[in-house]
Write an enzyme that holds these catalytic residues in place. Structure first.
Site, PDB file in Angstrom:
ATOM      1  N   GLY A 210       0.823  -1.204   0.000  1.00 52.50           N
ATOM      2  CA  GLY A 210       0.000   0.000   0.000  1.00 52.50           C
ATOM      3  C   GLY A 210       0.851   1.244   0.000  1.00 52.50           C
ATOM      4  O   GLY A 210       2.025   1.215  -0.373  1.00 52.50           O
ATOM      5  N   ASN A 211       0.253   2.339   0.417  1.00 53.14           N
ATOM      6  CA  ASN A 211       0.975   3.600   0.489  1.00 53.14           C
ATOM      7  C   ASN A 211       0.443   4.407   1.667  1.00 53.14           C
ATOM      8  O   ASN A 211      -0.456   3.960   2.385  1.00 53.14           O
ATOM      9  CB  ASN A 211       0.854   4.372  -0.828  1.00 53.14           C
ATOM     10  CG  ASN A 211      -0.590   4.595  -1.232  1.00 53.14           C
ATOM     11  OD1 ASN A 211      -1.336   5.271  -0.526  1.00 53.14           O
ATOM     12  ND2 ASN A 211      -0.992   4.017  -2.363  1.00 53.14           N
TER      13      ASN A 211
END
Length: 412
Positions: A210-211
């Protein structure tokens, strides 16, 4: 404006009056000097002592208390911003027609600062022609009457007319103190799609790639657009901590593939598409059905990645004639060029009408409440956006979009 912005918090006599306490706390804790002016009916829901304890100021409802101070004149004159939370149908009617029968309605007549009403009432009352006419009349005078939320009302009823989330009210209040003209009704009838948040690409049932996107910038864009009159669809990826913007239809997604489908569906009939979500560039080529275990020999597993589709480029290819496309780019400088250099290249490659360029890094852009950057366009616009709340950046973006909408209208 005073060092501590002076806010008048008018409180109407509706069940949502208790939420005004959360608005009051949010404003005082962020350094605002708040004077609460309730109606007599509001004090049947929340006592004066509560407002006095949270604001540090005495609370009055009539014009005959502290007459030498000429409160019915001074309170409105000295304010930098007036909020009415909640704004009942009765208060909207009185304000529209200049009725001044208590301290709050006198204050509304005296105020020359931005005045904002946050309506709360049953759907039938909000949709009644009398209320709609009163709202239109107030807006025609430059008063901000926000769109209410949809959801649970009193009793078993649900529908449009719910008070906006207190966090949203505080955010909009701060926006109008910083930019008093940030919420014109210049997007009426414009269909807008905004993406927000960060996608997650599953590695196994427990882990994902993810981020750090929180979704705050996308939500600010949706919130401001809805309050400028747009019909807003918000496609949100992992933003559960944020209140849904009042007046926006929210579609929840998780992965880049889900985001792509939702954005393409929503963009098919949209006039403006804003791609603010942070999309994972890569995903695991295969998702493990079971949790990946630690190896007994201490070695780490090898994960093969594959590229996710470029959603923004795909939207540019599929765009309808006249559709306005806005992209976001998070960049860092390197040996090949500065942040702005990379932004110029991305602007050309993506085929967008506007590109919001953010310099990212520790404490910048992601997971914070403020943002800065540049607004770029193919015509050569390179507008520096100063550091400020994300709602302020959102207002700057919608100013530029509204100008493009007006230009299209002039050409037609």
């Amino acid at each position: 404006m005073a060092e501590r912005p002076r806010v008048v918090l008018g409180v109407g006599g509706g069940i949502a009056a208790y939420k005004a306490c959360e608005v009051l706390r949010g404003l005082t804790e962020s350094g605002h000097d708040v004077r609460v002016v309730p109606t007599a009916a509001a004090l049947k829901f929340v006592g004066a002592a509560t407002f006095e304890a949270l604001s540090g100021h005495p609370v009055h409802t009539d014009v005959f208390t502290e007459v030498p101070e000429v409160q019915h004149v001074r309170v409105g004159q000295e304010a930098d911003l007036v909020l009415v939370v909640p704004a009942t149908a009765d208060l909207l009617a009185k304000a529209a027609h200049g009725v001044a029968d208590d301290l709050l309605t006198n204050t509304l007549l005296m105020a020359r600062c931005p005045v904002v009403f946050f309506p709360a009432m049953h759907t039938e009352m909000w949709e009644h022609p009398a209320t709609r006419d009163n709202v239109a009349l107030l807006r025609s005078r430059g008063v901000v009457v926000t769109e209410p939320d949809s959801g649970r009302l009193t009793g078993k009823d649900t529908g449009k007319g719910r008070l906006a989330d207190p966090r949203e009210i505080v955010d909009l209040a701060k926006l109008l103190l910083a930019k008093p003209n940030a919420l014109p009704r210049d997007l009426e009838g414009v269909r807008v799609v905004v993406s927000a948040g960060g996608t997650r690409e599953p590695l196994d049932p427990v882990r994902f790639l993810g981020n750090r996107s929180s979704g705050k910038q996308g939500y600010a864009l949706a919130r401001v657009a809805a309050q400028r009159g747009a019909e807003v669809t918000l496609v949100a990826a992992h933003t559960a901590a944020l209140p849904d913007p009042a007046g926006a239809h929210v579609v929840s997604v998780s992965t880049a593939a889900e985001l792509q489908v939702a954005m393409e569906d929503a963009a098919a009939e949209a006039d403006v598409v804003v791609m603010a979500a942070a999309v994972a560039d890569f995903r695991p080529a295969e998702r493990a059905e079971c949790k990946i275990k630690k190896q007994g020999d201490g070695s780490a597993p090898t994960v093969t990645l594959t590229r996710n589709p470029d959603i923004l480029a795909g939207l540019a290819q599929r765009r309808r004639p006249g559709q306005i496309l806005v992209g976001f780019a998070a960049e860092t400088g390197d040996e090949h060029g500065s942040v702005l250099d990379h932004g110029r290249i991305k602007l050309k490659r993506k085929g967008v009408d506007l590109l919001v360029l953010n310099a990212v890094g520790e404490g910048r852009a992601f997971e914070v409440d403020e943002n800065t950057g540049w607004l770029l366009s193919p015509s050569g616009l390179e507008q520096r956006i100063p550091l400020g709340a994300k709602s302020e950046l959102a207002a700057t973006v919608w100013d530029a979009v509204a100008e493009l909408v007006r230009a299209q209208g002039r050409r037609q």
